[in-house]
Design a protein around this motif. Structure first.
Motif, PDB file in Angstrom:
ATOM      1  N   PRO A  11       0.833  -1.213   0.000  1.00  0.00           N
ATOM      2  CA  PRO A  11       0.000   0.000   0.000  1.00  0.00           C
ATOM      3  C   PRO A  11       0.863   1.256   0.000  1.00  0.00           C
ATOM      4  N   LEU A  12       0.337   2.323  -0.580  1.00  0.00           N
ATOM      5  CA  LEU A  12       1.089   3.569  -0.697  1.00  0.00           C
ATOM      6  C   LEU A  12       1.508   4.099   0.667  1.00  0.00           C
ATOM      7  N   ASP A  13       2.794   4.466   0.769  1.00  0.00           N
ATOM      8  CA  ASP A  13       3.288   5.148   1.953  1.00  0.00           C
ATOM      9  C   ASP A  13       4.367   6.141   1.524  1.00  0.00           C
ATOM     10  N   MET A  14       4.908   6.864   2.490  1.00  0.00           N
ATOM     11  CA  MET A  14       5.843   7.937   2.169  1.00  0.00           C
ATOM     12  C   MET A  14       7.144   7.413   1.606  1.00  0.00           C
ATOM     13  N   TRP A  63      22.001   4.218 -14.915  1.00  0.00           N
ATOM     14  CA  TRP A  63      21.728   3.580 -13.626  1.00  0.00           C
ATOM     15  C   TRP A  63      20.676   2.485 -13.730  1.00  0.00           C
ATOM     16  N   ARG A  64      19.771   2.595 -14.694  1.00  0.00           N
ATOM     17  CA  ARG A  64      18.665   1.649 -14.804  1.00  0.00           C
ATOM     18  C   ARG A  64      19.128   0.213 -15.072  1.00  0.00           C
ATOM     19  N   GLY A  65      20.194   0.072 -15.839  1.00  0.00           N
ATOM     20  CA  GLY A  65      20.648  -1.262 -16.203  1.00  0.00           C
ATOM     21  C   GLY A  65      21.061  -2.119 -15.021  1.00  0.00           C
ATOM     22  N   ALA A  66      21.523  -1.480 -13.951  1.00  0.00           N
ATOM     23  CA  ALA A  66      21.969  -2.225 -12.769  1.00  0.00           C
ATOM     24  C   ALA A  66      20.816  -2.645 -11.867  1.00  0.00           C
ATOM     25  N   VAL A  67      19.673  -1.980 -11.991  1.00  0.00           N
ATOM     26  CA  VAL A  67      18.517  -2.277 -11.124  1.00  0.00           C
ATOM     27  C   VAL A  67      17.232  -2.297 -11.972  1.00  0.00           C
ATOM     28  N   PRO A  68      17.126  -3.268 -12.879  1.00  0.00           N
ATOM     29  CA  PRO A  68      15.994  -3.253 -13.817  1.00  0.00           C
ATOM     30  C   PRO A  68      14.629  -3.401 -13.148  1.00  0.00           C
ATOM     31  N   GLU A  69      14.562  -4.195 -12.079  1.00  0.00           N
ATOM     32  CA  GLU A  69      13.271  -4.375 -11.401  1.00  0.00           C
ATOM     33  C   GLU A  69      12.838  -3.070 -10.728  1.00  0.00           C
ATOM     34  N   LEU A  70      13.784  -2.402 -10.096  1.00  0.00           N
ATOM     35  CA  LEU A  70      13.484  -1.126  -9.455  1.00  0.00           C
ATOM     36  C   LEU A  70      13.137  -0.066 -10.505  1.00  0.00           C
ATOM     37  N   ALA A  71      13.862  -0.042 -11.600  1.00  0.00           N
ATOM     38  CA  ALA A  71      13.569   0.922 -12.668  1.00  0.00           C
ATOM     39  C   ALA A  71      12.170   0.710 -13.226  1.00  0.00           C
ATOM     40  N   ALA A  72      11.769  -0.546 -13.400  1.00  0.00           N
ATOM     41  CA  ALA A  72      10.430  -0.837 -13.907  1.00  0.00           C
ATOM     42  C   ALA A  72       9.365  -0.400 -12.909  1.00  0.00           C
ATOM     43  N   TRP A  73       9.628  -0.631 -11.619  1.00  0.00           N
ATOM     44  CA  TRP A  73       8.700  -0.148 -10.589  1.00  0.00           C
ATOM     45  C   TRP A  73       8.589   1.374 -10.676  1.00  0.00           C
ATOM     46  N   GLY A  74       9.732   2.053 -10.814  1.00  0.00           N
ATOM     47  CA  GLY A  74       9.732   3.505 -10.900  1.00  0.00           C
ATOM     48  C   GLY A  74       8.916   4.018 -12.072  1.00  0.00           C
ATOM     49  N   ASP A  75       8.988   3.326 -13.205  1.00  0.00           N
ATOM     50  CA  ASP A  75       8.196   3.719 -14.369  1.00  0.00           C
ATOM     51  C   ASP A  75       6.703   3.621 -14.070  1.00  0.00           C
ATOM     52  N   ARG A  76       6.312   2.547 -13.387  1.00  0.00           N
ATOM     53  CA  ARG A  76       4.895   2.391 -13.036  1.00  0.00           C
ATOM     54  C   ARG A  76       4.468   3.456 -12.028  1.00  0.00           C
ATOM     55  N   PHE A  77       5.312   3.696 -11.042  1.00  0.00           N
ATOM     56  CA  PHE A  77       4.966   4.671 -10.011  1.00  0.00           C
ATOM     57  C   PHE A  77       4.868   6.076 -10.601  1.00  0.00           C
ATOM     58  N   ALA A  78       5.698   6.370 -11.584  1.00  0.00           N
ATOM     59  CA  ALA A  78       5.707   7.691 -12.218  1.00  0.00           C
ATOM     60  C   ALA A  78       4.409   7.993 -12.952  1.00  0.00           C
ATOM     61  N   GLU A  79       3.574   6.982 -13.184  1.00  0.00           N
ATOM     62  CA  GLU A  79       2.297   7.188 -13.861  1.00  0.00           C
ATOM     63  C   GLU A  79       1.220   7.741 -12.918  1.00  0.00           C
ATOM     64  N   ARG A  80       1.471   7.735 -11.624  1.00  0.00           N
ATOM     65  CA  ARG A  80       0.481   8.262 -10.686  1.00  0.00           C
ATOM     66  C   ARG A  80       0.221   9.736 -11.003  1.00  0.00           C
ATOM     67  N   PRO A  81      -1.012  10.194 -10.916  1.00  0.00           N
ATOM     68  CA  PRO A  81      -1.295  11.607 -11.232  1.00  0.00           C
ATOM     69  C   PRO A  81      -0.463  12.594 -10.426  1.00  0.00           C
ATOM     70  N   ALA A  82      -0.217  12.305  -9.141  1.00  0.00           N
ATOM     71  CA  ALA A  82       0.570  13.220  -8.311  1.00  0.00           C
ATOM     72  C   ALA A  82       2.019  13.300  -8.804  1.00  0.00           C
ATOM     73  N   MET A  83       2.547  12.209  -9.320  1.00  0.00           N
ATOM     74  CA  MET A  83       3.910  12.223  -9.871  1.00  0.00           C
ATOM     75  C   MET A  83       3.924  12.957 -11.199  1.00  0.00           C
ATOM     76  N   GLN A  84       2.927  12.716 -12.027  1.00  0.00           N
ATOM     77  CA  GLN A  84       2.855  13.401 -13.313  1.00  0.00           C
ATOM     78  C   GLN A  84       2.755  14.919 -13.110  1.00  0.00           C
ATOM     79  N   ALA A  85       1.960  15.334 -12.123  1.00  0.00           N
ATOM     80  CA  ALA A  85       1.729  16.762 -11.892  1.00  0.00           C
ATOM     81  C   ALA A  85       2.954  17.476 -11.347  1.00  0.00           C
TER      82      ALA A  85
END
Length: 198
Positions: free
Chosen positions: A148-151, A172-194
């Motif tokens: 669940p979302l937290d700080m 940096w993404r190549g060394a942590v592909p799973e984390l980079a993919a998570w970051g891409d998904r998280f970046a889609e949140r409206p608050a991140m986009q804004a």
């Protein structure tokens, strides 16, 4: 309340994302300043004696500063639930890891921007902190990031966004592909986009 801010600061972005995730944009006025370590803005100095941002000018008390302090204050004030008691120490530790990545990544930028002859060994040492922090998150924290979302998720998302913004060429993404993919998904949140830096 008034947030002394800069749209490019990843520490300010953490606060801006929290405000939007909590649904309280109308309760905080953002005051952008042009500030640097060598020439801190007057508004930043008035709110924080070190001149660092973000700073939050409150209606009912002195200004508070440091993104973690501001985030805890707003979360408590609005009962936003982004620091859940059952996972508090994990949230704080992961947020601290994200902030340490940001501290080092910002120092790399400052070294190149404000020194006539950047010290490469210093840059390398700071970047090593970034890569160790990223590796630790991918190795130990992916299940937490999927919860669940937290700080701490907001902090990590802002850290990854800053790395893309200022250090994308470092690969940096190549060394942590799973984390980079998570970051891409998280970046889609409206608050991140804004709040994405331009």
């Amino acid at each position: 309340m008034q947030l002394v801010s800069s749209p490019a600061s990843p520490f300010v972005r953490k606060v801006r994302v929290l405000i939007r995730e909590a649904g309280h944009e109308a309760d905080v006025t953002e005051t952008p300043v042009a500030t640097t370590p060598l020439a801190p803005a007057a508004d930043a100095l008035a709110a924080n004696p070190t001149g660092k941002i973000p700073a939050l000018i409150r209606d009912d008390g002195p200004a508070i500063y440091d993104s973690r302090v501001i985030c805890r204050y707003l979360d408590s004030t609005w009962s936003a639930g982004l620091y859940p008691e059952k996972r508090l120490w994990e949230v704080l530790t992961l947020e601290a890891t994200a902030d340490a990545i940001l501290d080092a990544a910002v120092l790399v930028v400052y070294e190149g921007r404000f020194r006539e002859a950047p010290l490469q060994s210093w840059i390398d040492a700071q970047w090593a902190k970034v890569t160790r922090g990223l590796a630790a998150i991918e190795a130990r924290w992916m299940s937490h990031l999927s919860g669940p979302l937290d700080m701490s998720q907001i902090a990590v998302g802002c850290a990854l966004g800053y790395l893309d913004f200022r250090h994308g060429e470092r690969g940096w993404r190549g060394a942590v592909p799973e984390l980079a993919a998570w970051g891409d998904r998280f970046a889609e949140r409206p608050a991140m986009q804004a709040t994405a830096p331009v």
